[in-house]
Design an enzyme around this catalytic site. Structure first.
Site, mmCIF file in Angstrom:
data_model
loop_
_atom_site.group_PDB
_atom_site.id
_atom_site.type_symbol
_atom_site.label_atom_id
_atom_site.label_comp_id
_atom_site.label_asym_id
_atom_site.label_seq_id
_atom_site.Cartn_x
_atom_site.Cartn_y
_atom_site.Cartn_z
ATOM 1 N N ARG A 1 -16.889 32.958 6.993
ATOM 2 C CA ARG A 1 -17.837 32.722 5.891
ATOM 3 C C ARG A 1 -19.108 32.020 6.368
ATOM 4 N NH1 ARG A 1 -15.971 32.415 0.523
ATOM 5 N NH2 ARG A 1 -13.949 33.411 0.293
ATOM 6 N N ILE B 1 -2.434 0.100 0.718
ATOM 7 C CA ILE B 1 -3.449 1.157 0.698
ATOM 8 C C ILE B 1 -2.836 2.519 0.375
ATOM 9 C CG2 ILE B 1 -5.011 -0.007 2.301
ATOM 10 C CD1 ILE B 1 -4.005 2.056 4.445
ATOM 11 N N ASP B 2 -1.497 2.638 0.548
ATOM 12 C CA ASP B 2 -0.859 3.964 0.448
ATOM 13 C C ASP B 2 -0.770 4.523 -0.976
ATOM 14 O OD1 ASP B 2 -0.558 3.663 3.127
ATOM 15 O OD2 ASP B 2 1.622 3.502 3.127
ATOM 16 N N ARG C 1 2.368 6.413 5.509
ATOM 17 C CA ARG C 1 3.647 6.725 6.163
ATOM 18 C C ARG C 1 4.550 7.579 5.278
ATOM 19 N NH1 ARG C 1 5.840 1.454 7.991
ATOM 20 N NH2 ARG C 1 5.689 1.133 5.768
ATOM 21 N N ARG D 1 -7.697 -15.443 -4.369
ATOM 22 C CA ARG D 1 -8.761 -16.251 -4.978
ATOM 23 C C ARG D 1 -8.567 -16.347 -6.493
ATOM 24 N NH1 ARG D 1 -14.835 -14.346 -3.982
ATOM 25 N NH2 ARG D 1 -14.076 -12.477 -5.036
ATOM 26 N N ALA D 2 -8.265 -15.204 -7.112
ATOM 27 C CA ALA D 2 -8.095 -15.206 -8.568
ATOM 28 C C ALA D 2 -6.894 -16.050 -8.983
ATOM 29 C CB ALA D 2 -7.925 -13.762 -9.058
HETATM 30 O O1 F6P Z 1 0.498 -0.636 4.765
HETATM 31 C C1 F6P Z 1 0.962 0.657 4.790
HETATM 32 C C2 F6P Z 1 0.686 1.237 6.126
HETATM 33 O O2 F6P Z 1 -0.688 1.132 6.386
HETATM 34 C C3 F6P Z 1 1.164 2.658 6.313
HETATM 35 O O3 F6P Z 1 0.282 3.603 5.822
HETATM 36 C C4 F6P Z 1 1.351 2.699 7.809
HETATM 37 O O4 F6P Z 1 2.282 3.671 8.175
HETATM 38 C C5 F6P Z 1 1.859 1.346 8.122
HETATM 39 O O5 F6P Z 1 1.351 0.487 7.132
HETATM 40 C C6 F6P Z 1 1.477 0.833 9.480
HETATM 41 O O6 F6P Z 1 2.082 -0.385 9.679
HETATM 42 P P1 F6P Z 1 1.817 -1.321 10.913
HETATM 43 O O7 F6P Z 1 0.482 -1.946 10.740
HETATM 44 O O8 F6P Z 1 2.921 -2.310 10.852
HETATM 45 O O9 F6P Z 1 1.849 -0.456 12.134
#
Ligand code: F6P
Length: 368
Positions: A233, A144-145, A189, A28-29
């Site tokens: 604990r 996201i990683d 991953r 969008r940006a």
């Molecule tokens: O986008 C990165 C990721 O989410 C990794 O963390 C994960 O291992 C991989 O993609 C999964 O990929 P896919 O959706 O192709 O199975």
């Protein structure tokens, strides 16, 4: 980067690799800034595959008076997860032939620049294409990683962490009710960042990441230790966050830990939850939308100024890159980004070492 304004009229944008919340906000940006400069913006569909096959969707439209407007769907999608132009991991684009096909498509259609939104593999492709085609290409980190070099964050990281925190809160409620232990697997991953960052946020008892290189026996022992000390604990919830990068499946770890603990704690109950792709979906958080907006603007500005083979990065103001007009956005050459990404993943980067050292210090405290 030369500061000459290029008179571009048409540019393309694509999303590639695993989608991440914030990709639509970046599209969008990019489209809005393009339109504001009189530039038509086209989305290549399904990542590099659409680029090679000539599958494009116009994200702008030219009005009767010649002004460029933003497609209403693009505007609305900015607040949603996923990517409205689709994404893919393209094997064909890893071959020179595929990249030549993409160059031909861009040139034939008069597309004068390209913005690539994606992670490590996508930015590697962008670098090769920029060098081989000579066309201006700018990357935006989206994964996201949080495993991309030279940037403090990437699109989707914040939303993914919020999703994990939310899920762990829910799991903690039921865990406390039954006095149970849980091993929760989160995506990542090659990089344990999501596991480490969320473990601190939800006060997990332990975090298991690939980077520590623990054997299966050591992993089981680590889980057993926090259960043992936690129950001693008086804790009612034991939460272990495991990163996807740790190759031993959650269920295997849970079964082995139960077996190991049976003699000392016959009633021990451990459950496994794999959050999987839940972590990658959902509407982007405020932070991901804000970062996406600012990186998208900066990417188009960089293209129009003649920048290429570079990535816009989100960083606190001081850091050694080329400063842009946005104090939190800097430009880094893709070669450097990819080199730093490699070292983040193989553990030689000071950033990874710092993260690990911090986690080691935190681990004794988290289990309390
Ligand atoms: O986008 C990165 C990721 O989410 C990794 O963390 C994960 O291992 C991989 O993609 C999964 O990929 P896919 O959706 O192709 O199975």
């Amino acid at each position: 980067m030369p500061h000459t304004l290029r008179g571009m009229k048409k540019i393309a944008v694509l999303t590639s690799g695993g989608d991440s919340p914030g990709m639509n906000a970046a599209i969008r940006a990019v489209t809005k800034l393009g339109a504001s400069k009189g530039v038509q913006v086209f989305g290549a569909l399904e990542g590099y595959d659409g680029l090679m096959d000539g599958h494009f969707r116009e994200l702008t439209k030219v009005l009767a008076d010649g002004q460029v407007a933003v497609d209403v769907e693009v505007d609305a999608a900015g607040n949603q997860g996923g990517t409205l132009i689709g994404s893919a991991r393209s094997a064909r684009f890893r071959e020179l032939k595929g990249r030549e096909q993409a160059t031909q498509q861009l040139r034939q259609r008069g597309l004068e620049g390209l913005i690539v939104i994606g992670g490590n593999g996508s930015l590697t492709g962008a670098h090769f294409l920029a060098v081989e085609s000579g066309l201006p290409i700018i990357g935006i980190p989206g994964s996201i990683d949080n495993d991309i070099g030279c940037t403090a964050t990437a699109l989707g990281v914040d939303t993914a962490l919020n999703t994990i925190v939310h899920a762990c809160d829910s799991i903690s409620d039921t865990a406390r009710a039954h006095r149970r232990a849980f091993v929760v697997e989160v995506m990542g991953r090659d990089c344990g960042y999501l596991a480490m960052a969320s473990a601190v946020a939800v006060a997990a008892d332990a975090v298991l990441i690939r980077e520590e290189g623990k054997s299966e026996v050591q992993l089981v022992e680590a889980i057993a230790t926090v259960i043992r000390t936690g129950y001693a604990r008086g804790k009612r919830r034991i939460l272990v966050i495991k990163s996807e990068g740790v190759q031993v499946p959650c269920t295997t770890l849970v079964r082995a830990t139960e077996e190991l603990m049976r003699p000392e704690l016959p009633a021990v109950e451990i459950r496994a939850t794999v959050l999987g792709h839940v972590v990658r979906g959902g509407n982007p958080s405020y932070q991901d939308r804000a970062v996406a907006g600012r990186l998208g603007f900066a990417a188009v500005s960089a293209l129009l100024r003649g920048g290429t083979d570079a990535m816009v990065a989100w960083l606190p103001p001081v850091s050694g890159g080329t400063v842009t007009e946005d104090s939190s956005v800097q430009l880094f050459g893709l070669e450097r980004v990819l080199e730093e990404t490699r070292s983040l993943i193989d553990g030689t980067s000071p950033v990874t070492r710092r993260r690990l050292a911090l986690m080691e210090k935190a681990s004794g405290v988290l289990a309390l």
